[in-house]
Design an enzyme around this catalytic site. Structure first.
Site, PDB file in Angstrom:
ATOM      1  N   LYS A  11      49.141  37.707  49.182  1.00 53.85           N
ATOM      2  CA  LYS A  11      49.025  38.968  49.945  1.00 53.85           C
ATOM      3  C   LYS A  11      50.299  39.223  50.755  1.00 53.85           C
ATOM      4  O   LYS A  11      51.385  38.882  50.310  1.00 53.85           O
ATOM      5  CB  LYS A  11      47.779  38.926  50.839  1.00 53.85           C
ATOM      6  CG  LYS A  11      46.516  38.549  50.067  1.00 53.85           C
ATOM      7  CD  LYS A  11      45.261  38.830  50.824  1.00 53.85           C
ATOM      8  CE  LYS A  11      44.082  38.328  50.024  1.00 53.85           C
ATOM      9  NZ  LYS A  11      42.800  38.758  50.560  1.00 53.85           N
ATOM     10  N   HIS A  95      43.229  45.353  43.081  1.00 56.64           N
ATOM     11  CA  HIS A  95      42.665  44.490  44.117  1.00 56.64           C
ATOM     12  C   HIS A  95      41.887  45.350  45.113  1.00 56.64           C
ATOM     13  O   HIS A  95      42.282  46.481  45.403  1.00 56.64           O
ATOM     14  CB  HIS A  95      43.790  43.722  44.829  1.00 56.64           C
ATOM     15  CG  HIS A  95      43.268  42.642  45.712  1.00 56.64           C
ATOM     16  ND1 HIS A  95      42.793  42.893  46.979  1.00 56.64           N
ATOM     17  CD2 HIS A  95      43.118  41.318  45.508  1.00 56.64           C
ATOM     18  CE1 HIS A  95      42.380  41.754  47.522  1.00 56.64           C
ATOM     19  NE2 HIS A  95      42.557  40.782  46.640  1.00 56.64           N
ATOM     20  N   GLU A  97      41.755  45.384  48.184  1.00 57.65           N
ATOM     21  CA  GLU A  97      42.524  45.888  49.328  1.00 57.65           C
ATOM     22  C   GLU A  97      43.330  47.121  48.930  1.00 57.65           C
ATOM     23  O   GLU A  97      43.536  48.030  49.737  1.00 57.65           O
ATOM     24  CB  GLU A  97      43.410  44.759  49.886  1.00 57.65           C
ATOM     25  CG  GLU A  97      42.567  43.755  50.652  1.00 57.65           C
ATOM     26  CD  GLU A  97      43.066  42.324  50.628  1.00 57.65           C
ATOM     27  OE1 GLU A  97      44.233  42.088  50.324  1.00 57.65           O
ATOM     28  OE2 GLU A  97      42.243  41.421  50.923  1.00 57.65           O
ATOM     29  N   GLU A 167      35.685  40.155  41.963  1.00 59.93           N
ATOM     30  CA  GLU A 167      35.835  39.797  43.376  1.00 59.93           C
ATOM     31  C   GLU A 167      34.897  40.653  44.220  1.00 59.93           C
ATOM     32  O   GLU A 167      35.247  41.791  44.591  1.00 59.93           O
ATOM     33  CB  GLU A 167      37.277  40.045  43.825  1.00 59.93           C
ATOM     34  CG  GLU A 167      38.294  39.234  43.065  1.00 59.93           C
ATOM     35  CD  GLU A 167      39.542  39.026  43.909  1.00 59.93           C
ATOM     36  OE1 GLU A 167      39.836  37.876  44.235  1.00 59.93           O
ATOM     37  OE2 GLU A 167      40.192  40.019  44.261  1.00 59.93           O
ATOM     38  N   GLY A 173      37.892  37.036  51.911  1.00 59.69           N
ATOM     39  CA  GLY A 173      38.406  36.762  53.248  1.00 59.69           C
ATOM     40  C   GLY A 173      37.323  36.636  54.311  1.00 59.69           C
ATOM     41  O   GLY A 173      37.610  36.629  55.503  1.00 59.69           O
ATOM     42  N   SER A 213      36.641  33.912  48.705  1.00 61.25           N
ATOM     43  CA  SER A 213      36.467  32.693  49.484  1.00 61.25           C
ATOM     44  C   SER A 213      36.302  31.439  48.614  1.00 61.25           C
ATOM     45  O   SER A 213      35.468  30.575  48.916  1.00 61.25           O
ATOM     46  CB  SER A 213      35.297  32.838  50.471  1.00 61.25           C
ATOM     47  OG  SER A 213      35.562  33.903  51.371  1.00 61.25           O
TER      48      SER A 213
HETATM   49  C1  PEP Z   1      41.591  37.754  47.252  1.00 67.58           C
HETATM   50  O1  PEP Z   1      42.289  38.306  48.070  1.00 67.58           O
HETATM   51  O2  PEP Z   1      41.696  38.064  46.057  1.00 67.58           O
HETATM   52  C2  PEP Z   1      40.644  36.736  47.707  1.00 67.58           C
HETATM   53  C3  PEP Z   1      39.739  36.325  46.882  1.00 67.58           C
HETATM   54  O3  PEP Z   1      40.775  36.303  49.004  1.00 67.58           O
HETATM   55  P1  PEP Z   1      39.985  35.060  49.681  1.00 67.58           P
HETATM   56  O4  PEP Z   1      40.113  33.906  48.740  1.00 67.58           O
HETATM   57  O5  PEP Z   1      40.707  34.842  50.978  1.00 67.58           O
HETATM   58  O6  PEP Z   1      38.579  35.497  49.854  1.00 67.58           O
END
Ligand code: PEP
Length: 250
Positions: A11, A95, A97, A167, A173, A213
């Site tokens: 990131k 993603h 984000e 995801e 996160g 996570s």
């Molecule tokens: C990600 O940003 O793709 C992600 C899975 O983050 P985290 O592992 O921190 O949850």
């Protein structure tokens, strides 16, 4: 069988020096991992130096996004050929984000994905539902929409080169991981949908990563699921000890 892929998304973390130190640590603990792929997605400013450090290694380097055009008036974007020239061979696309904070929609994500494929980058195509959508029992409908619109125009040949990353937004996160059963259920759904859209042999060859996570203490049970072929890791990818444990999953 599908070769596991463990990907670290850094990131907007690490300056050039920090990226250099982090990749040096990860390089050490990935020696001899011949039965799996490891991929790192540093910030754009560190892409070239990270790729340089990894020159003699099998670790892959990806950008965290990519434009569909090769060059032009696209302030703030990075082109697929720029990524390749910097030493990258893959790109994270869609993603959550990017979707949530920067309002990238399925149509734009589809353009990015087609652009990556056109110029020979391996796309890591991310999809996932929000907590609200899960609680409203819309998970499968949301994912189906993201998949159908995001993969519009992707040929069967190109689908074989594409990696899907599931995801769940509520697990990114947050320290909350989807249970192995929840993740497996969704991965199987994605694979069945790909079989319907393409053909079973293609769906069976596509790697579907879980992200949200992933940590040293849950990676093994997630990776033991039939349709989980790897992990896309955020937070734990910045800690060499944790990421080393994750890529060395058993
Ligand atoms: C990600 O940003 O793709 C992600 C899975 O983050 P985290 O592992 O921190 O949850």
């Amino acid at each position: 069988m599908r070769r596991p892929l463990l990907a670290g998304n850094w990131k907007m973390h690490t300056n050039v020096l920090e990226a250099y130190l982090l990749v040096a640590e990860i390089g050490k603990c990935s020696v001899g991992l011949n039965d799996r792929d490891v991929l790192l997605a540093p910030p754009y400013t560190a892409l070239h130096s990270v790729a340089n450090v990894l020159h003699d290694s099998d670790i892959l380097v990806a950008s965290q996004n990519v434009c569909w055009e090769e060059k032009g008036a696209f302030t703030g974007e990075i082109s697929p050929t720029m990524v390749k020239a910097a030493g990258g061979t893959a790109a994270i696309i869609g993603h959550s984000e990017r979707r949530q904070i920067f309002h990238e929609d399925d149509e734009m994500i589809n353009k990015r994905l087609l652009g990556a494929l056109k110029f020979g980058l391996m796309p890591l195509f991310c999809i996932g539902e929000t907590l609200e959508e899960r609680e409203a029992e819309k998970t499968f409908a949301v994912l189906e929409g993201q998949i159908r619109r995001g993969l519009a125009g992707v040929s069967p040949e190109d689908m074989k080169k594409t990696v899907v990353a599931y995801e769940p937004v509520w697990a990114i996160g947050t320290g909350k991981t989807a249970s192995k059963e929840q993740a497996q259920e969704v991965h199987a759904f994605i694979r069945n949908l790909l079989a319907e859209m393409y053909e079973k042999a293609i769906a069976d060859s596509v790697r579907i990563l879980y992200g949200g996570s992933v940590k040293p203490d849950n990676v093994d049970e997630l990776m033991a699921q039939a349709d989980i072929d790897g992990a896309l890791v955020g937070g734990a990818a910045l800690d060499p000890e944790s990421f080393c444990r994750i890529i060395n999953f058993t």
